[in-house]
Design an enzyme around this catalytic site. Structure first.
Site, PDB file in Angstrom:
ATOM      1  N   GLY A  50       1.014  -1.386  -0.050  1.00 19.14           N
ATOM      2  CA  GLY A  50       0.349   0.099  -0.290  1.00 19.14           C
ATOM      3  C   GLY A  50       0.651   1.754  -0.295  1.00 19.14           C
ATOM      4  N   GLU A  72       4.175  -6.113   1.576  1.00 17.52           N
ATOM      5  CA  GLU A  72       4.099  -6.887  -0.399  1.00 17.52           C
ATOM      6  C   GLU A  72       3.794  -5.615  -1.045  1.00 17.52           C
ATOM      7  OE1 GLU A  72       1.455 -10.529   2.124  1.00 17.52           O
ATOM      8  OE2 GLU A  72       0.234  -8.742   1.413  1.00 17.52           O
ATOM      9  N   GLY A  93       3.329  -3.756  -3.970  1.00 19.79           N
ATOM     10  CA  GLY A  93       3.564  -4.037  -4.657  1.00 19.79           C
ATOM     11  C   GLY A  93       3.556  -2.542  -5.891  1.00 19.79           C
ATOM     12  N   ARG A  94       2.463  -1.556  -5.478  1.00 13.23           N
ATOM     13  CA  ARG A  94       2.748  -0.568  -7.158  1.00 13.23           C
ATOM     14  C   ARG A  94       4.199   0.046  -6.392  1.00 13.23           C
ATOM     15  NH1 ARG A  94      -1.990   2.650  -7.769  1.00 13.23           N
ATOM     16  NH2 ARG A  94      -2.965   1.389  -5.761  1.00 13.23           N
ATOM     17  N   ARG A 126      -7.172   2.654 -15.048  1.00 15.94           N
ATOM     18  CA  ARG A 126      -7.323   3.364 -14.099  1.00 15.94           C
ATOM     19  C   ARG A 126      -8.026   4.387 -14.198  1.00 15.94           C
ATOM     20  NH1 ARG A 126      -3.333   5.149 -11.642  1.00 15.94           N
ATOM     21  NH2 ARG A 126      -3.628   4.027  -9.257  1.00 15.94           N
ATOM     22  N   CYS A 172     -14.592   2.471 -27.618  1.00 11.90           N
ATOM     23  CA  CYS A 172     -16.186   3.404 -27.287  1.00 11.90           C
ATOM     24  C   CYS A 172     -17.102   3.184 -26.616  1.00 11.90           C
ATOM     25  CB  CYS A 172     -17.036   2.444 -28.313  1.00 11.90           C
ATOM     26  SG  CYS A 172     -15.995   2.016 -30.457  1.00 11.90           S
ATOM     27  N   TYR A 206      -0.722  -1.691 -11.926  1.00  7.12           N
ATOM     28  CA  TYR A 206      -1.812  -1.885 -12.494  1.00  7.12           C
ATOM     29  C   TYR A 206      -1.718  -1.051 -13.694  1.00  7.12           C
ATOM     30  CZ  TYR A 206      -1.831  -2.989  -7.568  1.00  7.12           C
ATOM     31  OH  TYR A 206      -1.262  -3.414  -5.901  1.00  7.12           O
TER      32      TYR A 206
HETATM   33  C1  LIG Z   1      -2.987  -4.453  -3.798  1.00  4.67           C
HETATM   34  C2  LIG Z   1      -2.203  -6.142  -2.228  1.00  4.67           C
HETATM   35  C3  LIG Z   1      -0.878  -5.591  -2.296  1.00  4.67           C
HETATM   36  C4  LIG Z   1      -0.006  -4.293  -3.052  1.00  4.67           C
HETATM   37  O1  LIG Z   1      -0.812  -3.559  -2.480  1.00  4.67           O
HETATM   38  P1  LIG Z   1       0.056  -2.511  -3.316  1.00  4.67           P
HETATM   39  O2  LIG Z   1      -0.671  -1.091  -3.213  1.00  4.67           O
HETATM   40  O3  LIG Z   1       0.160  -2.224  -5.077  1.00  4.67           O
HETATM   41  O4  LIG Z   1       1.065  -2.021  -2.364  1.00  4.67           O
HETATM   42  C5  LIG Z   1      -0.325  -6.125  -0.968  1.00  4.67           C
HETATM   43  N1  LIG Z   1      -1.011  -7.416  -0.261  1.00  4.67           N
HETATM   44  C6  LIG Z   1      -2.386  -7.829  -0.664  1.00  4.67           C
HETATM   45  C7  LIG Z   1      -2.939  -8.482   0.000  1.00  4.67           C
HETATM   46  C8  LIG Z   1      -2.733  -7.147  -1.355  1.00  4.67           C
HETATM   47  O5  LIG Z   1      -4.259  -7.547  -2.021  1.00  4.67           O
END
Ligand SMILES: *Cc1c(COP(=O)(O)O)cnc(C)c1O
Length: 437
Positions: free
Chosen positions: A248, A290, A292-293, A330, A361, A391
């Protein structure tokens, strides 16, 4: 405009690491996803480095849903990151790329029997359990495969509201993920898992939400975790050795976004937790994050060719590009905003406010509202949209039978395609015409 994240301007052209964006567009066509390997690795090292400093036994698991393909698996694994997967497809991709199973954790609020079997047979590191039905389902699979002590964590829903978009808040009460703490169901689940040797309850998990700029929610989560863990210990003596804080961490999309240093999330979490553990005489657990972004978001740029400029006087100016919600949904999903750079006029003043529209469209098929571009933007210009590494590719679709663009990896002195562009034949390759037609 001040460019960062490995972007620069030379001779009027936008460069991504050492690659000229206009040359990439020419060579590979548009739309084109460009990923900067140098920046991805830098971000991995910032987090892994902070973990080594503050909690060496801690884990950094890349949330693969942000950007998933075999090349990305290789990069993450080579930087010492594990991966969080949420489907059989993601699990299969990671295993196919050679990511060791003990670096993989399986998430999801509705894991199928097939996905659970795949996880158990491959001995992945952890399954993060979301609900009671899943406990039954894992037990069935384990019994059928004659397996015990499957390492699991449980996903908690503590009721934390982070300041981010509603669709990406994942720990508030009205949300489909995890076990509610307040109602007692989380404790009931933990007690059940501890008393059944099908499972080894190793830790607790919570993912607060995405694109969070503050550190405070993670400190609040530490308190929820220690309170829960302490109550579990009091109830049955079970001590948890892992607290998993999810991802997050926020990134820069437009002017005004002020992301934290990545290492600061690790520092705040470990410092807060250490104090709380002392207070509760609880052994300091290892932590997992965890992200991601924050690993891949700013490493990505999407290149489009401008098809035309439509001015509606007194309303707005649309700049239409050859992509759209099929490569980046997005804006349509969340109203997200992006920064644009005209790659072949990168040294000109960007002071004309436009809406960048896709070619699908749907009126809602926009890439971003309120982008600044050069006043003379016109047909055949290459428009770069920044911070599209997370994403975008993973959320792409074939809407209007548009092919999913290629992904090219640049930086670190190399350039190469990591996902091929879909062809028209790819688009019809799954179509069948049955006899009765
Ligand atoms: C989506 C997600 C993440 C990653 O979130 P980011 O905002 O991309 O860092 C980590 N853990 C879980 C369980 C998620 O669903």
């Amino acid at each position: 405009m001040e460019l960062k994240n490995g972007l620069s301007v030379k001779n009027g052209h936008l460069y991504i690491a050492d690659a000229d964006a206009c040359a990439l567009a020419q060579k590979y066509g548009t739309p084109l996803y460009v990923m900067n390997q140098e920046h991805i690795r830098k971000r991995c090292r910032e987090l892994r480095g902070a973990m080594d400093k503050y909690c060496p036994e801690g884990r950094v698991m890349f949330a693969s849903k942000a950007f998933m393909n075999k090349a990305m698996c290789r990069i993450a694994a080579s930087e010492g990151l594990g991966m969080d997967v949420v489907s059989g497809g993601e699990l299969y991709t990671a295993l196919s790329a050679g990511v060791p199973a003990d670096m993989l954790e399986l998430h999801g609020n509705n894991k199928t029997v097939e996905e659970i079997e795949m996880a158990v047979k491959n001995n992945i590191y952890r399954i993060i359990i979301d609900n009671f039905d899943e406990i039954d389902r894992i037990k069935e699979v384990a019994q059928r495969l004659h397996r015990t002590r499957i390492p699991v964590e449980i996903r908690l829903r503590p009721g934390i509201e982070a300041h981010t978009h509603e669709a990406v808040q994942t720990a508030n009460l009205d949300c489909k993920f995890g076990f509610n703490i307040a109602s007692g169901e989380a404790m009931e689940a933990a007690l059940r898992l501890c008393s059944d040797d099908t499972f080894e309850l190793c830790g607790i998990h919570c993912h607060i939400g995405s694109q969070i700029f503050e550190l405070a929610p993670f400190a609040v989560l530490c308190e929820h975790f220690i309170t829960f863990a302490d109550r579990l210990r009091a109830a049955n003596g079970c001590v948890l050795h892992d607290f998993n804080f999810g991802g997050g961490f926020g990134v820069w999309y437009t002017q005004g976004d002020a992301p934290q240093e990545l290492g600061d999330y690790i520092r705040i979490i470990t410092q807060t937790l250490r104090e709380l553990c002392q207070k509760h005489s609880y052994p300091m657990p290892a932590i997992t994050v965890e992200p991601g972004r924050s690993i891949v978001g700013e490493a990505g740029v999407t290149l489009y060719t401008v098809g035309g400029v439509k001015d509606i006087p007194g309303v707005r100016t649309y700049v239409s590009v050859d992509g759209g919600m099929f490569d980046n949904p997005r804006c349509a999903l969340y109203g997200s905003k992006y920064t644009a750079v005209c790659a072949n006029k990168a040294d000109r003043e960007h002071d004309r406010v436009v809406t960048v529209a896709g070619k699908c469209c749907e009126s809602g098929d926009l890439i971003t509202k309120d982008a600044l571009v050069p006043a003379d933007i016109s047909t055949n210009d290459i428009l770069a949209i920044l911070t599209t590494g997370a994403y975008n590719y993973t959320m792409a679709s074939n809407y209007n039978r548009n092919g999913i663009p290629a992904v090219v990896l640049v930086g670190c002195g190399h350039e190469g395609i990591i996902v091929r562009r879909q062809t028209y034949d790819d688009l019809i390759s799954h179509d069948e015409i049955p006899d009765f037609l």
